[in-house]
Design a protein around this motif. Structure first.
Motif, PDB file in Angstrom:
ATOM      1  N   CYS A   1       2.230  -0.308   3.857  1.00 15.35           N
ATOM      2  CA  CYS A   1       2.090   1.084   4.322  1.00 15.35           C
ATOM      3  C   CYS A   1       0.712   1.309   4.929  1.00 15.35           C
ATOM      4  O   CYS A   1       0.571   1.989   5.955  1.00 15.35           O
ATOM      5  N   ARG A   2      -0.291   0.730   4.300  1.00 16.28           N
ATOM      6  CA  ARG A   2      -1.651   0.866   4.823  1.00 16.28           C
ATOM      7  C   ARG A   2      -1.776   0.189   6.184  1.00 16.28           C
ATOM      8  O   ARG A   2      -2.437   0.719   7.093  1.00 16.28           O
ATOM      9  N   PHE A   3      -1.158  -0.975   6.351  1.00 19.23           N
ATOM     10  CA  PHE A   3      -1.183  -1.659   7.647  1.00 19.23           C
ATOM     11  C   PHE A   3      -0.531  -0.799   8.718  1.00 19.23           C
ATOM     12  O   PHE A   3      -1.051  -0.686   9.831  1.00 19.23           O
TER      13      PHE A   3
ATOM     14  N   ASP B   1       2.891  -7.515  16.665  1.00 20.08           N
ATOM     15  CA  ASP B   1       2.503  -8.925  16.763  1.00 20.08           C
ATOM     16  C   ASP B   1       1.076  -9.081  17.287  1.00 20.08           C
ATOM     17  O   ASP B   1       0.356 -10.005  16.895  1.00 20.08           O
ATOM     18  N   ASP B   2       0.656  -8.197  18.173  1.00 20.88           N
ATOM     19  CA  ASP B   2      -0.726  -8.262  18.676  1.00 20.88           C
ATOM     20  C   ASP B   2      -1.717  -8.043  17.536  1.00 20.88           C
ATOM     21  O   ASP B   2      -2.748  -8.725  17.446  1.00 20.88           O
ATOM     22  N   ALA B   3      -1.418  -7.087  16.681  1.00 16.79           N
ATOM     23  CA  ALA B   3      -2.299  -6.819  15.542  1.00 16.79           C
ATOM     24  C   ALA B   3      -2.287  -7.985  14.564  1.00 16.79           C
ATOM     25  O   ALA B   3      -3.337  -8.383  14.036  1.00 16.79           O
ATOM     26  N   ILE B   4      -1.122  -8.539  14.316  1.00 11.52           N
ATOM     27  CA  ILE B   4      -1.011  -9.669  13.394  1.00 11.52           C
ATOM     28  C   ILE B   4      -1.741 -10.893  13.952  1.00 11.52           C
ATOM     29  O   ILE B   4      -2.423 -11.620  13.209  1.00 11.52           O
ATOM     30  N   ASP B   5      -1.625 -11.132  15.246  1.00 16.96           N
ATOM     31  CA  ASP B   5      -2.370 -12.242  15.859  1.00 16.96           C
ATOM     32  C   ASP B   5      -3.875 -12.053  15.669  1.00 16.96           C
ATOM     33  O   ASP B   5      -4.610 -13.019  15.433  1.00 16.96           O
ATOM     34  N   HIS B   6      -4.310 -10.822  15.783  1.00 17.07           N
ATOM     35  CA  HIS B   6      -5.735 -10.511  15.581  1.00 17.07           C
ATOM     36  C   HIS B   6      -6.166 -10.873  14.163  1.00 17.07           C
ATOM     37  O   HIS B   6      -7.225 -11.494  13.962  1.00 17.07           O
TER      38      HIS B   6
ATOM     39  N   HIS C   1     -12.807  -2.335   9.846  1.00 21.85           N
ATOM     40  CA  HIS C   1     -12.591  -1.940   8.459  1.00 21.85           C
ATOM     41  C   HIS C   1     -11.159  -1.515   8.179  1.00 21.85           C
ATOM     42  O   HIS C   1     -10.653  -1.738   7.074  1.00 21.85           O
ATOM     43  N   ILE C   2     -10.488  -0.913   9.139  1.00 19.42           N
ATOM     44  CA  ILE C   2      -9.145  -0.393   8.878  1.00 19.42           C
ATOM     45  C   ILE C   2      -8.152  -1.490   8.535  1.00 19.42           C
ATOM     46  O   ILE C   2      -7.146  -1.228   7.866  1.00 19.42           O
ATOM     47  N   PHE C   3      -8.420  -2.725   8.985  1.00 22.61           N
ATOM     48  CA  PHE C   3      -7.518  -3.837   8.710  1.00 22.61           C
ATOM     49  C   PHE C   3      -8.049  -4.785   7.629  1.00 22.61           C
ATOM     50  O   PHE C   3      -7.336  -5.703   7.216  1.00 22.61           O
ATOM     51  N   ARG C   4      -9.280  -4.599   7.186  1.00 22.77           N
ATOM     52  CA  ARG C   4      -9.816  -5.519   6.180  1.00 22.77           C
ATOM     53  C   ARG C   4      -9.081  -5.331   4.850  1.00 22.77           C
ATOM     54  O   ARG C   4      -8.690  -4.209   4.504  1.00 22.77           O
TER      55      ARG C   4
ATOM     56  N   GLN D   1       7.006 -10.706  10.072  1.00 20.45           N
ATOM     57  CA  GLN D   1       5.813  -9.866  10.032  1.00 20.45           C
ATOM     58  C   GLN D   1       5.504  -9.424   8.610  1.00 20.45           C
ATOM     59  O   GLN D   1       4.349  -9.463   8.161  1.00 20.45           O
ATOM     60  N   GLU D   2       6.526  -9.016   7.872  1.00 18.74           N
ATOM     61  CA  GLU D   2       6.324  -8.624   6.474  1.00 18.74           C
ATOM     62  C   GLU D   2       5.847  -9.800   5.648  1.00 18.74           C
ATOM     63  O   GLU D   2       5.002  -9.644   4.755  1.00 18.74           O
ATOM     64  N   ALA D   3       6.368 -10.995   5.925  1.00 21.98           N
ATOM     65  CA  ALA D   3       5.959 -12.191   5.186  1.00 21.98           C
ATOM     66  C   ALA D   3       4.481 -12.480   5.426  1.00 21.98           C
ATOM     67  O   ALA D   3       3.739 -12.836   4.493  1.00 21.98           O
ATOM     68  N   PHE D   4       4.038 -12.338   6.682  1.00 23.55           N
ATOM     69  CA  PHE D   4       2.618 -12.565   6.978  1.00 23.55           C
ATOM     70  C   PHE D   4       1.752 -11.573   6.223  1.00 23.55           C
ATOM     71  O   PHE D   4       0.739 -11.953   5.607  1.00 23.55           O
TER      72      PHE D   4
END
Length: 256
Positions: free
Chosen positions: A109-111, A143-148, A160-163, A220-223
């Protein structure tokens, strides 16, 4: 006639240090030095924030995207930034010894919240930091965010928002150093859980607009489950402890 050399101010020095340490955010310099166990004397603004915390008698760790902006305003009357237990242990260990709490959230949810925030460049209250703003606004998909996240060398390479939430709350051994973790789901009961009346009516600051549904694929959920594994443990422990020691208002409303 030669012009006299310009004096390098604190900001300029910190930018040089950030560049030498390969940091995107100048504000990460104290954190990077703390994790390397190198001495650092906080500047005037940081010392002022530490004094505000001391005067309040309670330490709140502001984990991004967990309603921390609202809590800081109610608790301190100002923002204390996204400092970690590493930082306080290095520059103000007495502050880390105060009664402490933090809000933890379902990592998926935070992601989703962070992804919406990233693509919009922030909110009316706060913008995504400049080194990340353009890239985040250009995210075309999850996917762009996950690749990042997947290609980052460390948490210092992402905003910080993704840490991970654990990055703020745990020490070098992975032990949580915060006394009370409050599930995001029980934020309306925050005042009763931590015993602070001033948190009874939180202002709603830094909120994103009405969220559009973000559907994640199984991969994506698994990652995210793997990337935020430590966060899931913190959140689930907080849910379990809160349900055993405190009857949330949500449960009281349901039984009424």
């Amino acid at each position: 006639m030669h012009n006299p050399p310009r004096k390098t101010g604190t900001v300029g020095i910190n930018r040089l240090i950030a560049s030498a340490l390969r940091l995107k955010l100048v504000s990460d310099v104290p954190e990077r030095l703390a994790r390397a166990r190198l001495p650092y004397r906080p500047n005037a603004r940081r010392r002022e924030r530490i004094s505000v915390i001391r005067e309040s008698g309670v330490l709140f760790i502001h984990v991004p995207k967990n309603a921390g902006t609202s809590v800081c305003e109610a608790l301190y009357g100002s923002q204390i930034k996204h400092e970690t237990v590493h930082y306080y242990a290095s520059v103000a260990p007495d502050v880390l010894a105060l009664p402490s709490f933090a809000i933890v959230r379902d990592p998926v949810c935070r992601f989703r919240s962070a992804f919406r925030y990233a693509r919009s460049g922030g909110t009316a209250d706060r913008a995504v930091a400049r080194p990340f703003n353009r890239r985040y606004r250009a995210f075309a998909s999850v996917d762009d965010a996950i690749d990042h996240l997947a290609t980052a060398r460390s948490s210092f390479d992402i905003d910080h928002i993704f840490r991970p939430q654990s990055w703020y709350l745990t020490d070098s051994r992975g032990d949580c150093r915060i006394d009370q973790l409050v599930p995001y789901e029980e934020i309306d009961s925050l005042d009763a859980i931590v015993g602070l009346d001033r948190l009874a009516a939180l202002p709603r600051l830094n909120r994103s607009s009405a969220p559009a549904p973000i559907v994640l694929t199984p991969s994506q959920e698994a990652f995210l489950t793997d990337f935020y594994a430590a966060d899931f443990a913190l959140w689930e422990n907080a849910l379990a402890l809160t349900s055993r020691t405190f009857r949330p208002r949500s449960a009281r409303r349901a039984s009424a």
